[in-house]
Design a protein around this motif. Sequence first.
Motif, PDB file in Angstrom:
ATOM      1  N   ILE A 160      -4.844  -5.070  11.340  1.00 52.13           N
ATOM      2  CA  ILE A 160      -5.377  -3.829  10.754  1.00 52.13           C
ATOM      3  C   ILE A 160      -4.621  -2.621  11.303  1.00 52.13           C
TER       4      ILE A 160
ATOM      5  N   ILE B  34      -0.836  -2.504  10.030  1.00 56.76           N
ATOM      6  CA  ILE B  34      -0.715  -2.040   8.637  1.00 56.76           C
ATOM      7  C   ILE B  34      -0.921  -0.528   8.606  1.00 56.76           C
ATOM      8  N   MET B  35      -1.928  -0.051   9.374  1.00 59.51           N
ATOM      9  CA  MET B  35      -2.247   1.379   9.387  1.00 59.51           C
ATOM     10  C   MET B  35      -1.022   2.219   9.796  1.00 59.51           C
TER      11      MET B  35
ATOM     12  N   ASP C 184       7.650  -4.802  17.407  1.00 60.03           N
ATOM     13  CA  ASP C 184       7.992  -4.159  18.669  1.00 60.03           C
ATOM     14  C   ASP C 184       6.839  -3.398  19.304  1.00 60.03           C
TER      15      ASP C 184
ATOM     16  N   ILE D  90       2.119   2.185   7.199  1.00 54.08           N
ATOM     17  CA  ILE D  90       2.024   2.725   5.839  1.00 54.08           C
ATOM     18  C   ILE D  90       2.839   4.012   5.688  1.00 54.08           C
ATOM     19  N   SER D  91       2.649   4.954   6.604  1.00 48.03           N
ATOM     20  CA  SER D  91       3.320   6.255   6.488  1.00 48.03           C
ATOM     21  C   SER D  91       4.831   6.105   6.418  1.00 48.03           C
TER      22      SER D  91
ATOM     23  N   LEU E  45      -8.745   3.603  17.432  1.00 47.59           N
ATOM     24  CA  LEU E  45      -9.148   2.368  16.761  1.00 47.59           C
ATOM     25  C   LEU E  45     -10.073   1.545  17.655  1.00 47.59           C
TER      26      LEU E  45
ATOM     27  N   PRO F  10      -0.356  10.175  10.899  1.00 47.87           N
ATOM     28  CA  PRO F  10      -0.164   8.966  11.712  1.00 47.87           C
ATOM     29  C   PRO F  10       1.219   8.904  12.348  1.00 47.87           C
ATOM     30  N   MET F  11       2.235   9.474  11.676  1.00 49.34           N
ATOM     31  CA  MET F  11       3.572   9.455  12.266  1.00 49.34           C
ATOM     32  C   MET F  11       3.664  10.425  13.428  1.00 49.34           C
TER      33      MET F  11
ATOM     34  N   ILE G  97       1.422   4.346  -2.915  1.00 53.12           N
ATOM     35  CA  ILE G  97       1.223   5.771  -2.599  1.00 53.12           C
ATOM     36  C   ILE G  97       2.479   6.575  -2.939  1.00 53.12           C
TER      37      ILE G  97
ATOM     38  N   SER H  13       9.969  -4.332  11.950  1.00 54.06           N
ATOM     39  CA  SER H  13      10.425  -4.067  13.313  1.00 54.06           C
ATOM     40  C   SER H  13       9.429  -3.191  14.068  1.00 54.06           C
TER      41      SER H  13
ATOM     42  N   LEU I 287       0.832  -1.216   0.000  1.00 51.99           N
ATOM     43  CA  LEU I 287       0.000   0.000   0.000  1.00 51.99           C
ATOM     44  C   LEU I 287       0.866   1.264   0.000  1.00 51.99           C
TER      45      LEU I 287
END
Lengths: 286, 287
Positions: B161, B164-165, B226, B168-169, B141, B129-130, B107, B222, B103
């Motif tokens: 879920i 992955i979310m 973690d 992505i960033s 969530l 998100p970062m 992007i 990682s 994903l």
Amino acid sequence: MSETVRKRGRTGYLLLIPGVLWLGLFFVIPLYSLVATSLFDPSGSDTVGYTMTYHWANYSHVISDYWQPLVRSLAYGALATLFCLILGYVLAYAIAFKAGRWKNLMLVLVIAPFFTSFLVRTLSWKLLLADDGIIVNTLQFVHILGADGRLLATPFAVIAGLTYNFLPFMVLPLYASIDKIDPRLIEASSDLYANPFVGFFKVTWPLSLPGVVSGTLLTFIPAVGDYINAELLGSPNQRMIGSVIQSLFTNANNYPAAGALSVILMLLIVVMVLFYVRRAGTEDLL
Amino acid sequence: MSTSTSTATGNRTVTYKQGSAAGRWLRGHLVLILGLIVLVYTFVPIFVVVLMSFNAPTSRLIYRFDGFTLHNWLNPCEAEGMCSALGTSIEIGLLATLGSTVLGTLIAFALVRHDFVGRSSMNLLIFLPMASPEIVMGSSLLALFVAAGRGGQLGFWTILIAHIMFCISFVVVTVRARLAGLDDNLEQAAMDLYATPQQTFWRVTFPLVFPGILGAALLSFSLSFDDFIVTNLNAGNTTTFPMFVWGVAQRGVPMQVNVVGTVMFLISVLIVVGGEVNSRRRQRALT
């Protein structure tokens, strides 16, 4: 940055859709859902269900109940960020300018310890700082610490743990921006009779600001929300906000209060970040 | 600070009139020495982890080095529940890596190579998100899963879920950096030599971007492996490795946890050193 001519048309959207859908569904909508939760009627529960009553009082309640852990988290986060900045700057500067052909090796060494699990590392700090441990005994021997003094379960241990755990988030962006500085500029400043300190504050430091800004943000934000260090290294009556939110959700099942507290934390951080970024004057964070 | 004897570009010697030779040497190498001290500091806990992995404890509750043994290394799964938690973490880590890398890479390509409406809001969507504290992401969530009536079904899939979310960033940023730093001329050259767009992509662009994608995948794994805070909120009854460690932290840590810590450290060193050797070899081949 790149000179690439960007293509118009459908393909771009097709590439974006899956990832954007995921972030939309599982990041944006949850944030909305969190705000909604924070306004639910507090008398509900997750078994009975909640009703939306726009109960703004949730916010004033959690602020009066939990302002202490909130302020404590911000203070610990800020202190840990400051220590990370000092230690990280020295390390990044040494790697970028002084390491010579050992540069890559040193970079690897900076990252390597942090692949060992966060929790396992924090537990080993707990061992190191323990009451009868090597550090406490040494400090007691040289009388820096009193005979019944201790490190574990003090704010010092928590801040030390935070500093340690988030150091690479500071070092890597700092290294990236210090490494870009042309050393000839520093030489030029010394040719112009600037002593090393003036040279540093007038040349190196301003040129490394983008790294300082992204490093402090990458350290401060997770450090404020973290509660692993506080729980493992601190004392139970000095909780951080993360552990309050966590226990309101999972132990107390008080979803509206937990939601309100999360929203407050998020807003505080957003406001502080915006203010800081504006003051530091670096817009291109990414 | 600029008392170094040599720098990357020029070899200029800054000499000081005052002070002994030793004092001069110290001043010239002060920053390097301080940097090495910081580096040593980052390794102290790792040293403890490795040491404790060979520990023969006399009591489960007192966490100190009591004697040397290979027992923990030979019986890693003796620690009750650890290996199944480890398995869950690896499984989620691999799937989360696969999902977020695909994903995120898509992007990144769209952002660097394509024009579209809403570019700046896209950048914000990647950045946020970062910049969000994990506790906020995790609780939001959870709020969604509860609101959707899925609160009772927390577990493997909700963890996946979430992972992955938040990966992505990081994938987007890593791949985008590699892609933006790519020399456009190589692709132009391929096109000039009558390569079709597909051929150009698979023979030129993709191999050049691949190290970035690989790096992003390692980072994702990682991060996922973690993660504790987000996972703990959305895990239900499923236990991952960090959750296992958290659970035993209160009631006595089995020494096998340190075996896992040591192995993780060794694997990461091998991967990074391997990558370094590989890129050195490639550089030598080019010159």
